[in-house]
Design an enzyme around this catalytic site. Structure first.
Site, PDB file in Angstrom:
ATOM      1  N   HIS A 123      -3.161 -22.720  45.639  1.00  0.00           N
ATOM      2  CA  HIS A 123      -2.723 -21.275  46.316  1.00  0.00           C
ATOM      3  C   HIS A 123      -3.729 -20.875  47.192  1.00  0.00           C
ATOM      4  O   HIS A 123      -3.681 -20.185  47.749  1.00  0.00           O
ATOM      5  CB  HIS A 123      -2.536 -20.348  45.067  1.00  0.00           C
ATOM      6  CG  HIS A 123      -3.762 -19.788  44.311  1.00  0.00           C
ATOM      7  ND1 HIS A 123      -4.049 -20.441  43.097  1.00  0.00           N
ATOM      8  CD2 HIS A 123      -4.357 -19.013  44.536  1.00  0.00           C
ATOM      9  CE1 HIS A 123      -5.098 -19.601  42.651  1.00  0.00           C
ATOM     10  NE2 HIS A 123      -5.275 -18.549  43.645  1.00  0.00           N
ATOM     11  N   ASP A 154      -2.162 -26.716  40.556  1.00  0.00           N
ATOM     12  CA  ASP A 154      -2.713 -25.637  41.098  1.00  0.00           C
ATOM     13  C   ASP A 154      -4.031 -26.058  41.561  1.00  0.00           C
ATOM     14  O   ASP A 154      -5.008 -25.257  41.856  1.00  0.00           O
ATOM     15  CB  ASP A 154      -2.634 -24.126  40.718  1.00  0.00           C
ATOM     16  CG  ASP A 154      -3.186 -23.279  41.588  1.00  0.00           C
ATOM     17  OD1 ASP A 154      -2.931 -23.430  42.963  1.00  0.00           O
ATOM     18  OD2 ASP A 154      -3.526 -22.039  41.101  1.00  0.00           O
ATOM     19  N   SER A 185     -10.859 -17.401  43.003  1.00  0.00           N
ATOM     20  CA  SER A 185     -10.037 -18.545  42.692  1.00  0.00           C
ATOM     21  C   SER A 185     -10.693 -19.756  43.144  1.00  0.00           C
ATOM     22  O   SER A 185     -11.272 -19.848  44.261  1.00  0.00           O
ATOM     23  CB  SER A 185      -8.807 -18.565  43.645  1.00  0.00           C
ATOM     24  OG  SER A 185      -7.768 -17.680  42.558  1.00  0.00           O
TER      25      SER A 185
END
Length: 513
Positions: A143, A173, A256
């Site tokens: 992402h 992911d 992230s």
């Protein structure tokens, strides 16, 4: 459950409505990335190993932070300004495919294509990444990089590089990107650790770029393992693999893909999500364990796509209610088999509805998250031993895992979504006979694959996908990759093709499952 309690990926922009709790994705300006590697490649030794029973000291935190901070990078993603917004010339276009599926409608107007070089890049997101090898491979979250047209990586010492995507896997992911490092320039590599060796209560550090503050280190403990966010929020996982390490290390937007490391300086996870009422840190952080990361990275390097094995069952976790209603004996934790799919490893193993799977190749499968993590380690063609209970009696079965198409074959990036077909540039003589400028021929359509299910047969010459001309297998592969990273509502290939007989045909291939 509190209506305002939310679970956030640390970058993105998607809200799944419904249920008592919403599952949301925070702004893309807060994404990140992570990677790991072997110290033998960089020549940089990891932090001093902790001796069992030795008292942890301040030096352990300091040494680990100093060793890992240089192995985590900043990842900036860019998109180019839309030609429409820049006043580019418009032209009319029409494709009967849309009328076929959606009925008569007005012809649309589309911008005349422009090269990316002719447009100005606009920063879309900022995240983190981890260097996994001295030749420039970096792991990050999918992402962080999805939909980006340009990637820029900045090291902790402010060296700046363009990066390219090697492969991405929306299901876990994770994504693998690469920078080209000039000869003589060294990169700091964080050694890959084994997340299976983590213990509850063990100290860990999170390294990343929260809110754009580079080289940030926070600490916490392992709160839980094999955690599923969807189970916690009540929101559907949409087929994603979820088996997270939960910690209370402070992470926020921008972390992230950042590194989660133990006090030996080893990478044990990729920071990915938080659980919060506000979208900011509130004590629950989640990381993808290296038991999954290592397999995904290796596959992306070798094949460009993940070699995903499937057992072929529909299941539910054991619960007191399920145990009582089904009269289950001999187990309080495990995977209840609700149905067995045909042409699957489970069917071959002789599993039946009502069986309870307790372990695979000796690894416990007490929860759905644990089973997902175990299966993710294997590839089609790998043999595993399934331990299960039937009517309270312990049984085992050895079986070879298969891919989604029901075969044991490895797949290439061109068949990354198990399209179940092979592709080649259409023959020039055939194109002249069909009066086509170009196209991609379909051959060896596999029974049970996505193309077969859509009704596509051998010999079709694909001329467009989603209203975009396709003339080479490479262009087709790119269209599949872009579509696979879209939201579920847009995960479909609308194909226009011509058979050798001259018949024009239209197909919709669903990629959401």
């Amino acid at each position: 459950m509190n209506q305002n309690l939310k679970s956030f990926l640390l970058g993105g922009a998607c809200v799944l409505a419904g249920g008592a709790v919403s599952f949301a994705v925070a702004s893309h300006t807060g994404s990140a990335a992570t990677a790991a590697g072997d110290t033998s490649e960089s020549g940089i030794a990891p932090a001093a190993r902790l001796t069992p029973g030795r008292v942890i000291s301040q030096d352990d935190f300091t040494r680990t932070a100093e060793e890992t901070v240089n192995g985590v990078v900043s990842v900036k993603s860019y998109v180019y300004a839309s030609p429409r917004s820049s006043g580019a010339r418009q032209q009319e276009y029409y494709d009967p495919l849309f009328e076929f599926f959606f009925g008569p409608q007005q012809r649309r107007r589309q911008a005349v294509p422009e090269t990316p070089e002719a447009r100005q890049p606009r920063q879309m997101g900022l995240g983190s990444g981890v260097i996994i090898s001295s030749d420039g491979y970096i792991v990050t979250n999918n992402h962080v990089i999805e939909e980006a047209e340009r990637l820029e990586v900045t090291l902790n010492d402010n060296r700046n590089y363009e990066a390219k995507v090697i492969g991405a896997d929306p299901t876990t992911d994770l994504a693998l990107i690469k920078i080209e490092v000039p000869d003589g320039e060294a990169l700091h590599v964080i050694p890959m650790g084994n997340s299976e060796n983590l213990h509850l209560g063990e100290w860990v550090l999170a390294v990343g770029n929260p809110f754009g503050f580079t080289s940030t280190v926070t600490s916490g403990i392992v709160s839980a393992k094999a955690r599923s966010i969807s189970n916690m929020t009540g929101a559907p996982s949409k087929g994603n693999i979820e088996s997270y390490i939960q910690t209370d290390a402070a992470v926020n937007q921008g972390n992230s893909g950042g590194a989660l490391v133990n006090l030996r300086g080893e990478l044990v996870g990729i920071n990915t999500a938080i659980y919060s009422q506000t979208g900011s840190y509130a004590g629950c952080s989640f990381a993808i364990p290296t038991s999954i990361v290592q397999k995904v990275v290796d596959d992306l390097k070798r094949f460009g796509t993940v070699q995903r094995a499937y057992l072929g069952i529909r299941f539910a976790e054991l619960s007191p209610e399920l145990i009582q209603s089904e009269g289950i004996k001999g187990a309080t934790k495990g995977i209840y088999v609700g149905a067995v799919e045909e042409r699957s490893a489970a069917f071959e193993a002789g599993l039946k509805e009502g069986d309870v799977i307790t372990a695979i190749s000796g690894m416990p499968t007490g929860t759905g998250a644990e089973m997902q993590e175990v299966i993710t380690r294997f590839s089609p063609g790998d043999e595993v031993e399934i331990s299960y209970l039937r009517d309270g009696k312990a049984m085992t079965a050895s079986v070879t895992l298969r891919n989604l198409s029901g075969t044991y074959d490895k797949v290439s990036s061109g068949d990354k979504l198990a399209l179940g077909a092979e592709f080649a540039r259409a023959d020039e003589a055939l194109l002249r006979r069909l009066e086509l400028n170009g196209g991609v021929s379909v051959k060896n359509v596999v029974s049970g694959g996505r193309f077969a299910k859509a009704g596509i047969r051998d010999g079709l010459v694909i001329v467009s996908i989603n209203n975009m001309r396709v003339t080479t297998p490479e262009e087709l592969e790119k269209m599949v990759k872009v579509t696979s990273m879209a939201t579920d509502r847009n995960k479909a290939l609308f194909i226009t093709g011509v058979y050798p007989s001259g018949k024009v045909a239209y197909f919709a291939v669903d990629l959401s499952e």
